[in-house]
Design a protein around this motif. Structure first.
Motif, PDB file in Angstrom:
ATOM      1  N   THR A 150       0.662  -1.273   0.016  1.00  0.00           N
ATOM      2  CA  THR A 150       0.103   0.106   0.055  1.00  0.00           C
ATOM      3  C   THR A 150       0.966   1.220  -0.116  1.00  0.00           C
ATOM      4  N   VAL A 181       0.883   3.733  -3.393  1.00  0.00           N
ATOM      5  CA  VAL A 181       0.514   4.816  -3.290  1.00  0.00           C
ATOM      6  C   VAL A 181       1.367   5.987  -3.474  1.00  0.00           C
ATOM      7  N   LEU A 182       2.525   6.016  -3.238  1.00  0.00           N
ATOM      8  CA  LEU A 182       3.565   6.704  -3.048  1.00  0.00           C
ATOM      9  C   LEU A 182       4.134   6.978  -4.586  1.00  0.00           C
ATOM     10  N   ALA A 207       1.366   8.396  -6.853  1.00  0.00           N
ATOM     11  CA  ALA A 207       1.288   9.592  -6.666  1.00  0.00           C
ATOM     12  C   ALA A 207       2.243  10.782  -7.100  1.00  0.00           C
ATOM     13  N   MET A 263      -4.483   8.559  -9.938  1.00  0.00           N
ATOM     14  CA  MET A 263      -3.901   9.887  -9.243  1.00  0.00           C
ATOM     15  C   MET A 263      -3.716  10.708 -10.441  1.00  0.00           C
ATOM     16  N   VAL A 315       0.078  16.842  -1.605  1.00  0.00           N
ATOM     17  CA  VAL A 315      -0.728  15.778  -0.858  1.00  0.00           C
ATOM     18  C   VAL A 315      -1.848  16.301  -0.210  1.00  0.00           C
ATOM     19  N   TYR A 339      -5.556  14.376  -0.565  1.00  0.00           N
ATOM     20  CA  TYR A 339      -5.653  13.122   0.443  1.00  0.00           C
ATOM     21  C   TYR A 339      -6.852  12.319   0.362  1.00  0.00           C
ATOM     22  N   ILE A 350      -5.652   9.553  -1.983  1.00  0.00           N
ATOM     23  CA  ILE A 350      -4.734   8.617  -1.067  1.00  0.00           C
ATOM     24  C   ILE A 350      -5.462   7.551  -0.405  1.00  0.00           C
ATOM     25  N   THR A 351      -6.338   8.026   0.449  1.00  0.00           N
ATOM     26  CA  THR A 351      -7.066   7.034   1.242  1.00  0.00           C
ATOM     27  C   THR A 351      -7.792   6.003   0.507  1.00  0.00           C
ATOM     28  N   SER A 359      -5.250   3.787  -1.131  1.00  0.00           N
ATOM     29  CA  SER A 359      -4.706   2.791   0.018  1.00  0.00           C
ATOM     30  C   SER A 359      -5.775   1.851   0.139  1.00  0.00           C
TER      31      SER A 359
END
Length: 272
Positions: free
Chosen positions: A78, A82-83, A86, A152, A184, A188, A191-192, A195
């Motif tokens: 995860t 995500v990193l 993004a 993203m 970021v 958010y 991202i949530t 994730s």
């Protein structure tokens, strides 16, 4: 029809649908409290008396180690997914570089190719790199997540104003600083959402561990549940109890992050 009646009818309908949605989880939990043979002789609706024995069977299979392996794999997958997604999404959405559209099209093209087609080559690659005896082969595929990059990119395009980025750059902020200090905060919800999706996909992944993992010490939850029992008897009741224990983290995550998950699915469609 008055407002109160409409509200009551809507609430009743939602309650009824919730019961139908939660009923399979209830039945699954109840089946884990019975002896294996009882599951084939009667319909179980009330808790049984064999829960402790099933717990002993699950504990004897080193289910705590299986749980830990799944947790490590899912959390690492995860975070890395995500990193990287993004970063890539920020580059595709807010930067101009040579062949950008062609590279993005190539990323989208990989989404149309079934992942099963590359399993044999992936297994050979992991053995060549001497990684087949570790958990890394279960984590690395999520680093190159084409869906995450697409998700993203589209979210950053619509949710992050160019004016804010330009102001930050004028103030002397680097691209890395712009990403972590400004982007970021805007993405958010995305991202949530990503994730939760990646954690769920990684946690429930069965095919890749089945092919890659040979050592019982590296089993994840799907493999650990399948391995419950012995050569002469499949203990379905213990497997169902293990499945119930494996479902708890996913239910907790969605219960905690459901609002952010829904907001992430919808916020990217609003220009702002």
């Amino acid at each position: 029809m008055s407002h109160n009646i409409r509200t009551t009818m809507a609430t009743s309908a939602i309650a009824l649908l919730s019961i139908f949605a939660l009923l399979p989880f209830y039945i699954m939990t109840i089946m884990g409290t019975y002896q294996n043979e009882d599951l084939f002789t009667k319909i179980v609706l009330l808790p049984g008396t064999y829960l402790l024995e099933n717990f002993k069977t699950v504990a004897a299979s080193r289910f705590d180690l299986v749980y830990w392996n799944s947790l490590v794999v899912s959390l690492a997958s995860t975070v890395l997914s995500v990193l990287v997604s993004a970063f890539a999404g920020f580059a595709f959405a807010k930067h101009e570089f040579k062949y950008k559209n062609k590279i993005f099209a190539a990323v989208l093209l990989t989404m149309m190719i079934p992942g099963q087609l590359g399993l044999v080559a992936y297994v050979i690659e992991m053995r060549y790199l001497s990684l087949s005896g570790t958990l890394l082969p279960l984590i690395l595929p999520w680093v190159a997540n084409a869906f995450g990059v697409y998700w993203m990119t589209q979210f950053i395009k619509s949710a992050v104003p160019n004016e804010v980025l330009e102001s930050a750059r004028i103030d002397g902020c680097s691209d890395i600083g712009v990403f972590f200090r400004i982007v970021v905060a805007f993405i958010y919800p995305a991202i949530t959402t990503l994730s939760l999706l990646v954690f769920l996909w990684s946690w429930n992944n069965y095919l890749l561990p089945l092919i890659i993992v040979n050592e019982p010490e590296l089993f994840t939850i799907p493999l650990g549940i399948t391995a419950l029992g012995d050569a002469y008897r499949t203990d379905l009741a213990a497997q169902i109890l293990g499945l119930t224990l494996g479902t708890v983290p996913v239910l907790l995550l969605f219960a905690i992050g459901s609002k952010s998950f829904i907001r992430g699915l919808t916020a990217g469609s609003v220009k702002g």
